[in-house]
Write an enzyme that holds these catalytic residues in place. Structure first.
Site, mmCIF file in Angstrom:
data_model
loop_
_atom_site.group_PDB
_atom_site.id
_atom_site.type_symbol
_atom_site.label_atom_id
_atom_site.label_comp_id
_atom_site.label_asym_id
_atom_site.label_seq_id
_atom_site.Cartn_x
_atom_site.Cartn_y
_atom_site.Cartn_z
ATOM 1 N N CYS A 21 0.855 -1.182 0.000
ATOM 2 C CA CYS A 21 0.000 0.000 0.000
ATOM 3 C C CYS A 21 0.892 1.233 0.000
ATOM 4 O O CYS A 21 1.802 1.344 0.825
ATOM 5 C CB CYS A 21 -0.915 0.015 1.219
ATOM 6 S SG CYS A 21 -1.906 1.520 1.310
ATOM 7 N N ASN B 235 -0.131 -8.539 -0.846
ATOM 8 C CA ASN B 235 -1.196 -9.409 -0.361
ATOM 9 C C ASN B 235 -0.693 -10.839 -0.293
ATOM 10 O O ASN B 235 0.290 -11.199 -0.925
ATOM 11 C CB ASN B 235 -2.386 -9.407 -1.340
ATOM 12 C CG ASN B 235 -2.999 -8.056 -1.484
ATOM 13 O OD1 ASN B 235 -2.588 -7.282 -2.320
ATOM 14 N ND2 ASN B 235 -3.976 -7.756 -0.652
HETATM 15 P P1 HMG Z 1 -7.806 15.127 -3.250
HETATM 16 O O1 HMG Z 1 -6.532 15.754 -3.687
HETATM 17 O O2 HMG Z 1 -8.266 15.368 -1.871
HETATM 18 O O3 HMG Z 1 -9.015 15.379 -4.261
HETATM 19 O O4 HMG Z 1 -7.654 13.566 -3.471
HETATM 20 P P2 HMG Z 1 -9.666 16.627 -4.873
HETATM 21 O O5 HMG Z 1 -11.119 16.286 -5.015
HETATM 22 O O6 HMG Z 1 -9.271 17.877 -4.125
HETATM 23 O O7 HMG Z 1 -8.997 16.684 -6.340
HETATM 24 C C1 HMG Z 1 -7.637 16.994 -6.520
HETATM 25 C C2 HMG Z 1 -7.212 16.588 -7.913
HETATM 26 O O8 HMG Z 1 -7.381 15.175 -8.061
HETATM 27 C C3 HMG Z 1 -8.043 17.221 -9.028
HETATM 28 O O9 HMG Z 1 -7.188 17.359 -10.152
HETATM 29 C C4 HMG Z 1 -9.062 16.177 -9.352
HETATM 30 O O10 HMG Z 1 -9.544 16.264 -10.670
HETATM 31 C C5 HMG Z 1 -8.240 14.926 -9.175
HETATM 32 P P3 HMG Z 1 -6.420 18.754 -10.472
HETATM 33 O O11 HMG Z 1 -7.525 19.769 -10.594
HETATM 34 O O12 HMG Z 1 -5.514 18.996 -9.284
HETATM 35 O O13 HMG Z 1 -5.674 18.463 -11.720
HETATM 36 N N1 HMG Z 1 -9.084 13.760 -8.855
HETATM 37 C C6 HMG Z 1 -9.042 12.621 -9.543
HETATM 38 N N2 HMG Z 1 -8.294 12.214 -10.596
HETATM 39 C C7 HMG Z 1 -8.510 10.960 -11.064
HETATM 40 N N3 HMG Z 1 -9.421 10.117 -10.512
HETATM 41 C C8 HMG Z 1 -10.175 10.496 -9.470
HETATM 42 C C9 HMG Z 1 -9.990 11.789 -8.945
HETATM 43 N N4 HMG Z 1 -10.559 12.456 -7.924
HETATM 44 C C10 HMG Z 1 -9.999 13.653 -7.893
HETATM 45 N N5 HMG Z 1 -11.055 9.629 -8.941
HETATM 46 C C11 HMG Z 1 -8.465 11.337 -3.852
HETATM 47 C C12 HMG Z 1 -8.694 12.673 -3.147
HETATM 48 C C13 HMG Z 1 -9.378 10.326 -3.230
HETATM 49 C C14 HMG Z 1 -8.771 11.501 -5.329
HETATM 50 C C15 HMG Z 1 -6.984 10.972 -3.677
HETATM 51 O O14 HMG Z 1 -6.702 10.998 -2.317
HETATM 52 C C16 HMG Z 1 -6.658 9.621 -4.228
HETATM 53 O O15 HMG Z 1 -6.786 9.335 -5.399
HETATM 54 N N6 HMG Z 1 -6.161 8.732 -3.371
HETATM 55 C C17 HMG Z 1 -5.765 7.406 -3.841
HETATM 56 C C18 HMG Z 1 -5.825 6.486 -2.729
HETATM 57 C C19 HMG Z 1 -5.465 5.107 -3.182
HETATM 58 O O16 HMG Z 1 -5.688 4.699 -4.323
HETATM 59 N N7 HMG Z 1 -4.903 4.334 -2.230
HETATM 60 C C20 HMG Z 1 -4.550 2.993 -2.482
HETATM 61 C C21 HMG Z 1 -5.774 2.128 -2.540
HETATM 62 S S1 HMG Z 1 -6.484 1.742 -0.942
HETATM 63 C C22 HMG Z 1 -5.665 0.300 -0.495
HETATM 64 O O17 HMG Z 1 -4.743 -0.113 -1.126
HETATM 65 C C23 HMG Z 1 -6.206 -0.489 0.657
HETATM 66 C C24 HMG Z 1 -6.984 -1.724 0.212
HETATM 67 O O18 HMG Z 1 -6.184 -2.567 -0.597
HETATM 68 C C25 HMG Z 1 -7.466 -2.499 1.413
HETATM 69 C C26 HMG Z 1 -6.362 -2.800 2.437
HETATM 70 O O19 HMG Z 1 -5.299 -3.298 2.095
HETATM 71 O O20 HMG Z 1 -6.653 -2.521 3.603
HETATM 72 C C27 HMG Z 1 -8.236 -1.334 -0.588
HETATM 73 MG MG MG Z 2 -4.670 -3.996 0.205
#
Ligand code: HMG
Ligand code: MG
Length: 308
Positions: free
Chosen positions: A237, A246
């Site tokens: 992560c 995983n």
């Molecule tokens: P933010 O910066 O707070 O969002 O990010 P925002 O709404 O202020 O937008 C900022 C910029 O992001 C904007 O672009 C938006 O258009 C863009 P700019 O105007 O600066 O050019 N944006 C996006 N772009 C593409 N796709 C989108 C999107 N949304 C906004 N959907 C946000 C908030 C949630 C987007 C950000 O924090 C993010 O993408 N985080 C990614 C988190 C992630 O993927 N983490 C890994 C997965 S979770 C995991 O692995 C755990 C899991 O496996 C389970 C476990 O292991 O426990 C599931």
């Molecule tokens: Mg995971």
């Protein structure tokens, strides 16, 4: 007997944290190879910010390049309505939302509090319902948080219940940093299943401390619906330093098949796929079963319980 469903998260959870960024066509080939091994649920990509998770950029191209097989769910991770719209356009057949049981992790991972994240999912759930897509929910840090340490199982149960009430059909309990042990994993599933039937729960374990398979084994008789796995044990992560990938799909399938479960899956094919993707990433294959099967295949021997 088929046992719990295997949810293959390698192309998303696996690849999102690999140092080598793979082009969409290789990621799509990975998905196709996994489907050819009989897996019916493959988390194919994530529609998250490419600034936050560069490895998931190009997920639309991955979805476009995959050769769809009937009966296979090609799922996408969607943190917000923008991500959901992109997933829908890419013809994802299911989506997943993700919340955390730890406030600090929620802020690091998706830049908002747990409560705000749950609110952010409401329009995603509404849009998914309108589009006729099922939504899976993840809860992260269920057995420990990299920033807060111990996590209260009651807190996990609360977040899981909120996601279920919001409309998620299954809740995947994520040991994001792989610190859990068998007794804690079992106690957690028993606690959460007081509020949500075990048949709507999945275990999603990372293998940082080598406990992943033991944790799964400890929960297997509780009636869980799914086990999340990643071929070759890929990944980790981005917001949990030091967390490894995983549990490997090959290791889990080897374990399940020894009990007469998951017989429909092609274990030698999964081992081949794990070896192939590891070489694409120029990294060691983290699946013990995969490595053993590949080396035995090279020597003409068979694996312990008869798998070629
Ligand atoms: P933010 O910066 O707070 O969002 O990010 P925002 O709404 O202020 O937008 C900022 C910029 O992001 C904007 O672009 C938006 O258009 C863009 P700019 O105007 O600066 O050019 N944006 C996006 N772009 C593409 N796709 C989108 C999107 N949304 C906004 N959907 C946000 C908030 C949630 C987007 C950000 O924090 C993010 O993408 N985080 C990614 C988190 C992630 O993927 N983490 C890994 C997965 S979770 C995991 O692995 C755990 C899991 O496996 C389970 C476990 O292991 O426990 C599931
Ligand atoms: Mg995971």
């Amino acid at each position: 007997m088929s046992g719990p469903r295997i949810v293959e998260v390698g192309p998303r959870d696996g690849l999102q944290n690999e140092a080598t960024l793979l082009p969409p066509e290789i990621r799509a080939e990975l998905v196709d190879r996994l489907a050819a091994c009989g897996l019916t649920y493959i988390e194919t990509g994530a529609f998250v910010s490419p600034k936050w998770v560069p490895a998931m950029a190009g997920s639309a191209e991955v979805f476009a390049a995959v050769k769809r097989r009937p009966g296979v769910t090609y799922a996408a991770l969607t943190p917000n309505l923008q991500g959901f719209g992109a997933a829908l356009a890419a013809k994802a057949t299911e989506v997943a939302v993700f919340a955390s049981a730890s406030e600090s992790f929620s802020l690091k991972n998706i830049n908002c509090s747990i409560a705000d994240s749950l609110e952010r999912f409401v329009p995603v759930m509404d849009a998914a319902s309108t589009a006729g897509l099922q939504v899976r929910g993840y809860v992260s840090c269920v057995l420990g948080c990299p920033y807060e340490g111990a996590v209260d199982p009651g807190k996990v149960a609360g977040v899981a219940a909120a996601l279920t009430q919001a409309g998620c059909y299954e809740i995947s309990l994520g040991d994001t940093i792989g610190v859990g042990t068998a007794a804690a994993a079992r106690a957690l599933v028993l606690r959460v299943s007081r509020d949500i039937p075990a048949a709507q729960l999945a275990v999603h374990v990372h293998d940082t401390y080598g406990q992943a398979l033991a944790n799964i084994a400890a929960c297997l008789d509780l009636g869980i619906a799914s086990i999340d796995t990643s071929v070759a044990g890929l990944g980790g992560c981005p917001y949990a330093k030091g967390a490894t990938g995983n549990v490997a799909t090959e290791d889990v399938v080897y374990f399940l098949q020894s009990q007469g479960l998951a017989r429909q899956l092609d274990l030698p094919g999964l081992a081949q796929t794990g070896g192939w993707i590891s070489s694409q990433l120029a990294r060691a294959n983290a699946s013990r079963a995969g490595r053993a099967i590949l080396s035995k295949a090279g020597s003409g021997e068979v694996a312990a319980h008869g798998e070629p």
